[in-house]
Design an enzyme around this catalytic site. Structure first.
Site: not given
Length: 370
Positions: A223-225
């Site tokens: 999950h890429c912020v």
């Protein structure tokens, strides 16, 4: 609390913060639009911080050194609380826009940047935003079972689904907060399926549950912020493309700016030694923005390097993390990559597999539907 020397009731501060967040709205034609609080700090603080850092060399050194620390602290804070935030996406997009604005306002008027170079930089920015827009789309979410009553693990057919609950070969364990049942152990590699107790569905091999999005994603990487979304089977290529365009555009913009404000020096030397950079405010602001871009580019370059190495060994970030936890992977290249050996088929085959991701819609068998 300070004036009366009395403690507030439990939950009072949270209630005040929620009320302020709910009432922070902007008038619009169709009605007031609610503003996400996490969008505001980058828009307000970034220009102020960069302008203050341009006043003196020591101020710039202190601010540009502490800024990454603050960002990392906020990342670990939200990551520990399992919260989704638009802060990083807002910071990234506003940084791009503000750096481009400073380039046009402070660097181009000096007359050392040609029109074709401005067009090239603008095209790189547009291509990067286009790839980012594609990366923001569906990463490959698995469909949620229809109906109010979700199927239970015990309801799986004993013969229709490999390694069902009645086969007796499944074992459950918690992985990053998600319970996972490993299916029959005698299945051939690559066809194992897992049961996700959160989404109540059977997921294919390499799929994973994102605790921030609350959904299962095909070939979940992480999950890429920075895009506020998962990176999975359907958007992994666009994610790599966006990072690559960002690196090329950022390095090109930094080079053009340093050639303008530090004439006669190579970009690398000018980055550390640029006499007269603080002689006037315009040069000081441009030089400060160059260092800010260099710090961000170095961080994104590290992310891109890890991604390229993982693709070369056909391993995802999630698989590498699980392999480290279970001590089942090999540390290579000084620990930059974790080779699980499960899907590694050689450099060319691994990249061929990555380039074919999302080329055709995933096939859903009757077993998956059940």
């Amino acid at each position: 609390r300070w004036l009366a020397c009395k403690s507030l009731p439990p939950g009072a501060l949270e209630s005040i913060a929620d009320t302020i967040a709910d009432r922070l709205r902007v008038p619009w034609f169709s009605g007031a639009v609610k503003i996400n609080v996490s969008l505001v700090p980058p828009l307000v603080l970034l220009p102020v911080v960069l302008h203050v850092a341009s006043l003196h060399f020591l101020l710039g050194l202190i601010i540009l050194t502490s800024l990454p620390v603050v960002v990392l602290w906020y990342y670990y804070l939200t990551h520990r609380r399992k919260e989704r935030t638009l802060f990083f996406l807002s910071l990234g997009l506003f940084s791009l826009g503000y750096m481009y604005y400073v380039f046009l306002q402070e660097v181009v008027p000096r007359g050392h940047v040609q029109y074709s170079q401005v067009v090239t930089l603008t095209c790189g920015l547009i291509l990067m935003l286009a790839a980012l827009s594609r990366a923001k789309k569906d990463p490959g979410y698995l469909p949620i079972p229809a109906g109010n009553e979700k199927p239970s693990h015990q309801g799986l057919p004993s013969k229709g689904v490999r390694g069902s609950a009645t086969s007796g070969a499944a074992s459950s364990r918690a992985v990053n907060g998600e319970a996972k049942g490993r299916m029959a152990a005698d299945e051939p590699e690559g066809v194992k399926k897992d049961w996700c107790t959160q989404c109540q569905l059977v997921r294919p091999a390499r799929a994973g549950h994102c605790r921030l999005c609350g959904r299962c994603v095909r070939r979940l990487d992480h999950h890429c912020v920075w895009i506020n979304s998962c990176v999975g089977e359907q958007n992994h290529q666009a994610f790599i493309l966006a990072l690559s365009f960002f690196m090329l555009t950022s390095v090109y913009g930094i080079t053009l700016t340093l050639h303008t404000i530090c004439r006669g020096r190579t970009p690398f030397v000018a980055l550390f030694y640029c006499p007269g950079a603080y002689s006037d405010y315009s040069s000081a602001l441009s030089f400060t923005c160059v260092w800010y871009c260099a710090i961000v580019t170095a961080g994104m370059g590290y992310i891109l390097l890890i991604q390229l190495l993982n693709i070369s060994y056909n391993v995802t970030e999630r698989e590498a993390r699980l392999a480290l936890r279970d001590n089942t992977g090999r540390r290579l290249l000084g620990g930059l990559v974790i080779d699980t050996g499960q899907y590694n088929r050689g450099f060319l085959c691994n990249w061929g597999h990555f380039l074919s991701l999302g080329s055709s819609p995933p096939q859903r068998s009757a077993e998956d539907i059940v």
